[in-house]
Design a protein around this motif. Structure first.
Motif, PDB file in Angstrom:
ATOM      1  N   LEU A  95       0.834  -1.193   0.000  1.00 43.59           N
ATOM      2  CA  LEU A  95       0.000   0.000   0.000  1.00 43.59           C
ATOM      3  C   LEU A  95       0.875   1.252   0.000  1.00 43.59           C
ATOM      4  CD1 LEU A  95      -2.822  -0.931   2.535  1.00 43.59           C
ATOM      5  CD2 LEU A  95      -2.432  -1.727   0.203  1.00 43.59           C
ATOM      6  N   ASN A  96       0.697   2.080  -1.022  1.00 43.82           N
ATOM      7  CA  ASN A  96       1.460   3.314  -1.160  1.00 43.82           C
ATOM      8  C   ASN A  96       0.623   4.464  -0.591  1.00 43.82           C
ATOM      9  OD1 ASN A  96       3.567   1.929  -2.649  1.00 43.82           O
ATOM     10  ND2 ASN A  96       2.143   1.903  -4.372  1.00 43.82           N
ATOM     11  N   SER A  97       0.877   4.804   0.665  1.00 43.60           N
ATOM     12  CA  SER A  97      -0.009   5.706   1.390  1.00 43.60           C
ATOM     13  C   SER A  97      -0.091   7.097   0.780  1.00 43.60           C
ATOM     14  CB  SER A  97       0.444   5.818   2.852  1.00 43.60           C
ATOM     15  OG  SER A  97       0.316   4.582   3.512  1.00 43.60           O
TER      16      SER A  97
ATOM     17  N   PRO B   3      -4.311   4.841   1.816  1.00 48.60           N
ATOM     18  CA  PRO B   3      -4.417   3.412   2.158  1.00 48.60           C
ATOM     19  C   PRO B   3      -3.247   3.023   3.068  1.00 48.60           C
ATOM     20  CG  PRO B   3      -3.489   3.649  -0.042  1.00 48.60           C
ATOM     21  CD  PRO B   3      -3.816   5.036   0.440  1.00 48.60           C
ATOM     22  N   HIS B   4      -3.559   2.515   4.250  1.00 51.30           N
ATOM     23  CA  HIS B   4      -2.502   2.211   5.213  1.00 51.30           C
ATOM     24  C   HIS B   4      -2.429   0.730   5.573  1.00 51.30           C
ATOM     25  CE1 HIS B   4      -1.352   6.340   5.895  1.00 51.30           C
ATOM     26  NE2 HIS B   4      -2.608   6.678   6.107  1.00 51.30           N
ATOM     27  N   HIS B   5      -3.573   0.091   5.798  1.00 44.14           N
ATOM     28  CA  HIS B   5      -3.568  -1.309   6.215  1.00 44.14           C
ATOM     29  C   HIS B   5      -4.598  -2.110   5.418  1.00 44.14           C
ATOM     30  CE1 HIS B   5      -1.788   0.758   9.772  1.00 44.14           C
ATOM     31  NE2 HIS B   5      -0.945  -0.246   9.666  1.00 44.14           N
TER      32      HIS B   5
ATOM     33  N   LYS C 209      11.061  -1.395  -6.478  1.00 43.86           N
ATOM     34  CA  LYS C 209      10.586  -0.019  -6.407  1.00 43.86           C
ATOM     35  C   LYS C 209       9.060   0.000  -6.432  1.00 43.86           C
ATOM     36  CE  LYS C 209      10.983   4.485  -6.402  1.00 43.86           C
ATOM     37  NZ  LYS C 209      11.467   5.174  -5.183  1.00 43.86           N
ATOM     38  N   VAL C 210       8.462   0.688  -5.457  1.00 44.51           N
ATOM     39  CA  VAL C 210       7.006   0.811  -5.404  1.00 44.51           C
ATOM     40  C   VAL C 210       6.656   2.304  -5.373  1.00 44.51           C
ATOM     41  CG1 VAL C 210       6.572  -1.469  -4.435  1.00 44.51           C
ATOM     42  CG2 VAL C 210       7.059   0.437  -2.885  1.00 44.51           C
ATOM     43  N   GLY C 211       5.573   2.689  -4.655  1.00 43.46           N
ATOM     44  CA  GLY C 211       5.155   4.078  -4.644  1.00 43.46           C
ATOM     45  C   GLY C 211       5.660   4.839  -3.433  1.00 43.46           C
ATOM     46  N   LYS C 212       5.035   5.987  -3.187  1.00 41.33           N
ATOM     47  CA  LYS C 212       5.468   6.862  -2.104  1.00 41.33           C
ATOM     48  C   LYS C 212       4.949   6.361  -0.763  1.00 41.33           C
ATOM     49  CE  LYS C 212       5.508  11.025  -4.995  1.00 41.33           C
ATOM     50  NZ  LYS C 212       4.864  12.345  -5.211  1.00 41.33           N
ATOM     51  N   SER C 213       5.840   6.320   0.205  1.00 43.15           N
ATOM     52  CA  SER C 213       5.514   5.978   1.592  1.00 43.15           C
ATOM     53  C   SER C 213       4.811   4.630   1.707  1.00 43.15           C
ATOM     54  CB  SER C 213       4.654   7.080   2.218  1.00 43.15           C
ATOM     55  OG  SER C 213       4.628   6.964   3.610  1.00 43.15           O
ATOM     56  N   PRO C 214       5.457   3.541   1.255  1.00 45.60           N
ATOM     57  CA  PRO C 214       4.824   2.217   1.350  1.00 45.60           C
ATOM     58  C   PRO C 214       4.564   1.829   2.802  1.00 45.60           C
ATOM     59  CG  PRO C 214       7.159   1.997   0.791  1.00 45.60           C
ATOM     60  CD  PRO C 214       6.815   3.456   0.691  1.00 45.60           C
TER      61      PRO C 214
END
Length: 362
Positions: A66-68, A93-95, A345-350
């Motif tokens: 999840l990329n918060s 999205p966090h959890h 590599k994923v998104g911002k603030s995984p």
């Protein structure tokens, strides 16, 4: 909106208090919700449903990250370890958590007041459920009757009845400042919630939906892990250097009975699957500690680069998959070699990391 404080990530970018702590991210993330073609929107009310189908096999399931701060989910191919797609969900999205029938994984979008249901095997968006206020953290009770969410921004815990398809709100419980992570006991009688900004652990009785105890804790309590024998809770202290141990045997109010030194910024737990050890990520120390919860001591330290947060563990127990919050990567840690063997590599603030093909949760 939670007020910002003058903090910065290692790259110099400003972040919110909750994002620094790994407990939320309040930057502007305007990603759209799933389109009508991808998702079915439903109101949070009781609806009829067909007979429960047995869950299909787990092997080869994708890994979800999840990329918060991007408002989306990275889907990782667990055979090739590459990102194959991004799923727009909603703000913050966090959890995420598996439904009791194992046919959906629910992504909780705190900033959009919604839940996104995704097929845990195919990554297909199934539907979006709106009207769930600030679902930061979420859990189902083991008896599958209750669905509980923590409203981190709005200072309440919501208790829902679960009919196998939809949640129906039964009680909204005002908790005080910043409920964070939840744990439900094996008998489905008690919910515990850590209180991030009031440094407390609150106890809620499920049958009566009442808050029964407030227990002072160390600074910035985060994730909670209950031992399988039901005797103890472990509580990560993001504002401290380790884990607190609480005796909850027999349904009594939590009693602090010890502490385990792990590292600065102890945050999220994930069981190793061997019925003896649980991992905790140390957000500031950039490490992951293995705790023997029979002897209540840390027995091993593994690397956890760039602000390790939520984790999952492969079904065979040999691989830890952890979100490296500040690097925007999923880090893979070989338990036997005790080293990072790959990063995706994923998104911002995984934040949340989860796969259906995981080790046992004890």
């Amino acid at each position: 909106m939670t007020p910002r404080i003058p903090l910065a990530r290692p790259d110099g970018a400003p972040v919110s208090r909750r994002d620094v702590l790994g407990l939320a991210g309040l930057a502007g993330v305007g990603a759209a919700l799933a389109t009508p073609a991808q998702a079915q929107t439903a109101a949070p009310t009781v609806a009829g449903h067909g007979a429960v189908q047995p869950p299909p096999p787990r092997s080869g399931a994708p890994v979800f990250v999840l990329n918060s701060l991007d408002g989306d989910v990275s889907v990782i191919d667990s055979r090739r370890w590459v990102e194959t797609q991004r799923i727009p969900t909603g703000k913050e999205p966090h959890h995420l958590y598996l439904t009791p029938d194992e046919h959906s994984v629910i992504v909780a979008n705190a900033g959009s007041d919604s839940l996104t249901f995704i097929d845990p095997r195919t990554a297909e968006v199934q539907r979006t459920l709106r009207g769930i206020l600030d679902p930061y953290h979420l859990r189902f009770s083991p008896d599958m009757k209750w669905f509980v969410t923590a409203a981190n921004r709005l200072n309440h815990v919501d208790i829902y009845r679960w009919d196998g398809h939809n949640p129906t709100l039964v009680k909204r419980i005002a908790t005080g400042r910043t409920p964070s992570h939840l744990w439900i006991d094996a008998n489905s009688t008690t919910v515990w919630s850590s209180m991030q900004d009031s440094d407390e652990l609150v106890t809620i009785d499920l049958a009566s939906q009442t808050l029964t105890h407030r227990t002072p804790t160390g600074k910035l309590p985060a994730d909670i892990f209950g031992t399988p024998d039901g005797r103890h809770l472990l509580l990560g202290l993001t504002g401290g250097t380790g884990v607190e141990i609480y005796d909850v045997a027999g349904g009594k109010a939590p009693e602090l009975v010890g502490k385990i030194a792990t590292g600065k910024g102890s945050h999220a737990f994930r069981a190793a699957g061997d019925q003896r050890h649980v991992y905790v990520s140390n957000r500031v120390a950039n490490t992951i500690s293995s705790i023997d919860y029979h002897e209540m001591k840390a027995v091993e330290t593994l690397p956890g680069p760039s602000g390790p947060d939520c984790m999952d563990v492969s079904a065979d127990g040999t691989l830890i998959m952890v979100g490296s919050r500040w690097a925007g990567k999923l880090s893979l840690i070989d338990v036997r070699q005790r080293k990072v063997v790959h990063q995706v590599k994923v998104g911002k603030s995984p934040h949340g990391v989860w796969t259906l093909d995981h080790a046992a949760r004890t």
